[in-house]
Design a protein around this motif. Structure first.
Motif, mmCIF file in Angstrom:
data_model
loop_
_atom_site.group_PDB
_atom_site.id
_atom_site.type_symbol
_atom_site.label_atom_id
_atom_site.label_comp_id
_atom_site.label_asym_id
_atom_site.label_seq_id
_atom_site.Cartn_x
_atom_site.Cartn_y
_atom_site.Cartn_z
ATOM 1 N N ALA A 113 0.768 -1.057 0.174
ATOM 2 C CA ALA A 113 0.167 0.109 -0.043
ATOM 3 C C ALA A 113 0.987 1.282 -0.084
ATOM 4 O O ALA A 113 0.461 2.131 -0.503
ATOM 5 C CB ALA A 113 -1.123 -0.145 1.090
ATOM 6 N N ARG A 114 2.265 1.109 0.755
ATOM 7 C CA ARG A 114 2.839 2.259 0.668
ATOM 8 C C ARG A 114 4.550 1.866 0.587
ATOM 9 O O ARG A 114 4.739 0.767 0.916
ATOM 10 C CB ARG A 114 2.666 3.145 1.904
ATOM 11 C CG ARG A 114 2.751 2.407 3.324
ATOM 12 C CD ARG A 114 2.352 3.291 4.517
ATOM 13 N NE ARG A 114 2.295 2.900 5.701
ATOM 14 C CZ ARG A 114 3.205 3.154 6.413
ATOM 15 N NH1 ARG A 114 4.317 3.801 6.253
ATOM 16 N NH2 ARG A 114 3.324 2.434 7.676
ATOM 17 N N GLU A 115 5.172 2.648 0.332
ATOM 18 C CA GLU A 115 6.626 2.498 0.294
ATOM 19 C C GLU A 115 7.074 2.037 1.476
ATOM 20 O O GLU A 115 6.974 2.209 2.624
ATOM 21 C CB GLU A 115 7.407 3.823 -0.086
ATOM 22 C CG GLU A 115 8.806 3.628 -0.266
ATOM 23 C CD GLU A 115 9.474 4.902 -0.433
ATOM 24 O OE1 GLU A 115 10.342 5.513 0.430
ATOM 25 O OE2 GLU A 115 9.541 5.534 -1.655
ATOM 26 N N LEU A 116 8.112 0.952 1.258
ATOM 27 C CA LEU A 116 8.816 0.073 2.280
ATOM 28 C C LEU A 116 10.370 0.422 2.127
ATOM 29 O O LEU A 116 10.778 -0.146 1.028
ATOM 30 C CB LEU A 116 8.602 -1.541 2.369
ATOM 31 C CG LEU A 116 8.992 -2.255 3.398
ATOM 32 C CD1 LEU A 116 8.696 -1.861 4.745
ATOM 33 C CD2 LEU A 116 8.968 -3.923 2.922
ATOM 34 N N ALA A 117 10.775 1.200 3.006
ATOM 35 C CA ALA A 117 12.184 1.405 2.976
ATOM 36 C C ALA A 117 12.960 1.144 4.148
ATOM 37 O O ALA A 117 12.476 1.160 5.256
ATOM 38 C CB ALA A 117 12.356 3.080 2.603
ATOM 39 N N GLY A 118 14.250 1.066 4.079
ATOM 40 C CA GLY A 118 15.258 0.814 5.292
ATOM 41 C C GLY A 118 15.154 -0.697 5.621
ATOM 42 O O GLY A 118 14.549 -1.477 5.167
ATOM 43 N N ALA A 119 15.989 -0.924 6.685
ATOM 44 C CA ALA A 119 16.582 -2.310 7.081
ATOM 45 C C ALA A 119 15.897 -2.488 8.359
ATOM 46 O O ALA A 119 15.487 -1.348 8.995
ATOM 47 C CB ALA A 119 18.028 -2.563 7.074
ATOM 48 N N GLY A 120 16.104 -3.699 8.960
ATOM 49 C CA GLY A 120 15.538 -3.785 10.440
ATOM 50 C C GLY A 120 14.289 -4.147 10.488
ATOM 51 O O GLY A 120 13.699 -4.269 11.497
#
Length: 208
Positions: free
Chosen positions: A61-68
């Motif tokens: 549904a929305r951007e997924l960014a980053g680790a962890g």
């Protein structure tokens, strides 16, 4: 060609053992990889030596960014979940290749078909989903959602972290195939392939 999302490869022990690959990877899906709607025939003649894998597909549904990320943080980014069949194919004879070869071949991706989408709910337990892969009505293999890195949500979290190391994200609207849940099965012209995922539903396609 516009991007449609990503496919994960070798997220299950069965697939890593089958192909002698020791770690996951991913490929990019374009709109050309969508092989039509559920049940529509696929042209076997344009493929070399295709195989099929049942997978759980997630739509963001929305951007997924980053680790962890973990299950909870990934869950907050989802729009829908779908039963899926991935068609893999490769230019390499007998499916013999190294991990680097396979990455260069876009993780052997030839296309995918998805079944009806279910609106995402935080309470869905995808790890417990059991799948039966059938060819011409005969069950040829079985698996479960947990075979993809313990949970398809964790497979998506792995992808987000891997992309983050390279300054990339999983964009809103992307479809992510979270990895084959059985060994990849060869298919021939005229065969009907169906995967039944319990409460998640079914998806099928025929090779014409």
């Amino acid at each position: 060609m516009p991007a449609a999302g990503f496919k994960l490869g070798y997220t299950s022990a069965a697939m890593r053992a089958q192909m002698n690959i020791d770690q996951p990877n991913f490929g990019v899906l374009t709109e050309a990889h969508r092989l039509g709607v559920d049940g529509r025939a696929i042209d076997r003649g344009r493929l070399i030596h295709p195989r099929v894998e049942p997978e759980i597909a997630l739509r963001l549904a929305r951007e997924l960014a980053g680790a962890g990320h973990d299950r909870a943080s990934v869950s907050r980014h989802l729009d829908a979940v779908m039963p899926a069949l991935e068609v893999v194919d490769t230019r390499y004879p007998d499916y013999r290749f190294t991990l680097v070869d396979n990455i260069a071949d876009n993780s052997s991706s030839a296309g995918f078909v998805t079944g009806p989408a279910l609106p995402w709910q935080d309470g869905f337990d995808l790890g417990a989903v059991e799948v039966a892969l059938q060819i011409d009505g005969q069950v040829v293999d079985r698996g479960r959602g947990a075979d993809a890195m313990g949970d398809p949500l964790l497979a998506l979290a792995w992808l987000a972290g891997f992309l983050a190391e390279r300054g990339l994200v999983v964009p809103a609207g992307a479809v992510v195939l979270t990895g084959g849940l059985t060994r990849a099965q060869p298919v021939e012209r005229g065969q009907l392939v169906e995967a039944a995922f319990g409460w998640l539903g079914r998806v099928q396609t025929r090779f014409g």
